[in-house]
Design an enzyme around this catalytic site. Structure first.
Site, short mmCIF file in Angstrom:
data_model
loop_
_atom_site.label_atom_id
_atom_site.label_comp_id
_atom_site.label_asym_id
_atom_site.label_seq_id
_atom_site.Cartn_x
_atom_site.Cartn_y
_atom_site.Cartn_z
CE LYS A 1 -1.55 2.16 3.70
NZ LYS A 1 -1.83 3.59 3.81
CG ASN A 2 2.79 2.49 3.55
OD1 ASN A 2 1.68 3.01 3.55
ND2 ASN A 2 3.35 2.01 4.64
CB CYS B 1 -4.24 7.01 10.86
SG CYS B 1 -4.76 5.54 9.97
NE ARG C 1 0.32 10.93 10.22
CZ ARG C 1 -0.16 9.93 9.49
NH1 ARG C 1 0.65 8.98 9.07
NH2 ARG C 1 -1.41 9.85 9.17
CG ASP D 1 3.10 1.83 9.27
OD1 ASP D 1 2.73 2.72 10.06
OD2 ASP D 1 3.10 1.98 8.03
NE ARG E 1 -6.99 5.06 5.30
CZ ARG E 1 -5.99 5.53 6.06
NH1 ARG E 1 -6.10 5.50 7.38
NH2 ARG E 1 -4.91 6.02 5.51
#
Length: 418
Positions: free
Chosen positions: A22-23, A116, A121, A305, A397
């Site tokens: 995903k990233n 999230c 951030r 993560d 997600r």
């Protein structure tokens, strides 16, 4: 809203195919903004965030097709340079369209991002980097207004701390800036190397891949390319924890051990047996789990993560462990939910003390963010009785076909439509 029901206590046995990362996928899709030719991406995961990014690109005029379930075709002319709040609020990676829009059209208006709720951030490093490359930035009503009437130019940019997002953003942007850009103290995550490899296949000139110093020599234009997305290292680590916490054995087909950095080493120290093959990773639990301290760090350190998933594993390990979070300041929101299931976890600032218990008990719990959602699934797999995980849209997600993959290995798990 959908919920997931789990009846725990079953050791998981079987094979799980690791999806594309995903990233990496989201950032590779953004690379489609840098050319009007077609970028073909393979091994694309079927995730809510991928669909959100497709919507975002589409409203910029970019055509995103899925000719096969695992392939995306991205490309087209940019017809709109505004990224609206309604889309950007759903996903933090949306901020990455700012630089490429600026590089292609010399103007962009992008909403400040969402995602999230795991910390502030801020996007300061992104904006300061773009300003160093010649952009004029103004914040107005929750939007970033950026212009570069004379185009962007290369710059030497030193990050005060490692930032994956800022590294990716400025690398994408620098491919079309005039001259050379050097990123110092750049992030080294595997997804960044994957993005750089794809950009080079599109005609970019990026050197230093895999190091903390990236050099990008800008080119006039990029062309299309074909690129296969690397396997998801976070999904790999998560299902490794699933095998360990249930006392089972799972083969993670397609996993790349080198991409996991300290995660595999830490799992081994905690009593998890990990063996590598040419086709993936075999994971099983040895005699028992024992408490192991961990601190999250940029790659190749222990990934933030993976923190929530590893904490769940330590909740049923013998002895105590200390888990320290150094990347995000609000990433222990899963702790109260785990404690509802019988875990003994106390948070002290940036660290959590986990005292292992013999067993967890099923309970209704609520997911607070993407990775925390799977930590609750893991707890449910190990717990006695029934666990209901609420707000699983977080899970959708970033994890593909969770129920199908786990059920195929023997889990008693089902989705309840909301």
């Amino acid at each position: 809203m959908d919920r997931i029901r789990i009846r725990g206590g079953r050791p998981l046995e079987g094979t799980i195919d690791i999806s594309g990362a995903k990233n990496a996928a989201l950032k590779l899709m953004v690379a489609g903004l840098l050319t009007d030719k077609r970028l073909i991406l393979d091994n694309v995961p079927n995730l809510a965030d991928v669909e959100t990014m497709a919507q975002l690109l589409a409203q910029h005029g970019i055509v995103v097709d899925r000719p096969t379930p695992r392939r995306l075709s991205v490309g087209g002319a940019i017809t709109n340079t505004e990224a609206p709040y309604d889309i950007v609020r759903k996903m933090r990676a949306s901020i990455l369209v700012l630089g490429p829009l600026l590089a292609r059209t010399r103007e962009a208006r992008v909403s400040l991002p969402g995602g999230c709720a795991i910390g502030t951030r801020p996007v300061d490093l992104h904006l300061k980097g773009l300003e160093a490359m010649g952009a004029a930035i103004r914040l107005d009503g929750g939007y970033i207004d950026a212009t570069a009437p004379h185009g962007l130019h290369g710059a030497e940019i030193t990050f005060p701390f490692v930032s994956v997002g800022a590294t990716e953003h400025l690398m994408l942007t620098a491919t079309l800036a005039e001259g050379e850009t050097t990123l110092i103290n750049a992030a080294r995550e595997p997804e960044i190397g994957d993005l750089a490899t794809c950009l080079n296949a599109m005609g970019a000139s990026i050197t230093g891949i895999g190091t903390d110093r990236l050099s990008i020599l800008g080119v006039k234009s990029l062309h299309g390319a074909n690129h296969a997305i690397l396997p998801d290292r976070i999904e790999t680590g998560t299902y490794a924890c699933a095998a360990a916490i249930t006392g089972g054995a799972i083969f993670l087909r397609g996993a790349r051990p080198a991409d996991l950095g300290a995660v595999l080493v830490t799992l081994s120290e905690a009593g998890v047996d990990v063996s590598e093959t040419t086709e993936g990773i075999q994971v099983s639990r040895r005699n028992g789990l024992h408490g192991t301290d961990v601190m999250t760090e940029p790659f190749p350190g222990f990934a933030t993560d993976m923190q929530a998933q590893f904490m769940t594993l330590m909740a049923v390990a013998e002895g105590a462990s200390m888990i320290t979070e150094t990347i995000f300041e609000n990433r222990f929101m899963h702790v109260p939910e785990l404690n509802r299931m019988g875990a003994r976890i106390n948070v002290h600032g940036a660290s959590a003390i986990v005292r292992g218990v013999p067993a967890l008990s099923g309970a209704p719990v609520m997911a607070t963010d993407l990775r925390a959602s799977f930590s609750l699934v893991l707890a449910g797999l190990a717990a006695k009785g029934e666990t209901i995980v609420n707000r699983v849209y977080h899970l959708d997600r970033g994890y593909e076909a969770v129920e199908r993959k786990l059920a195929a290995c023997g889990a008693d798990i089902e989705r309840i439509a909301g």
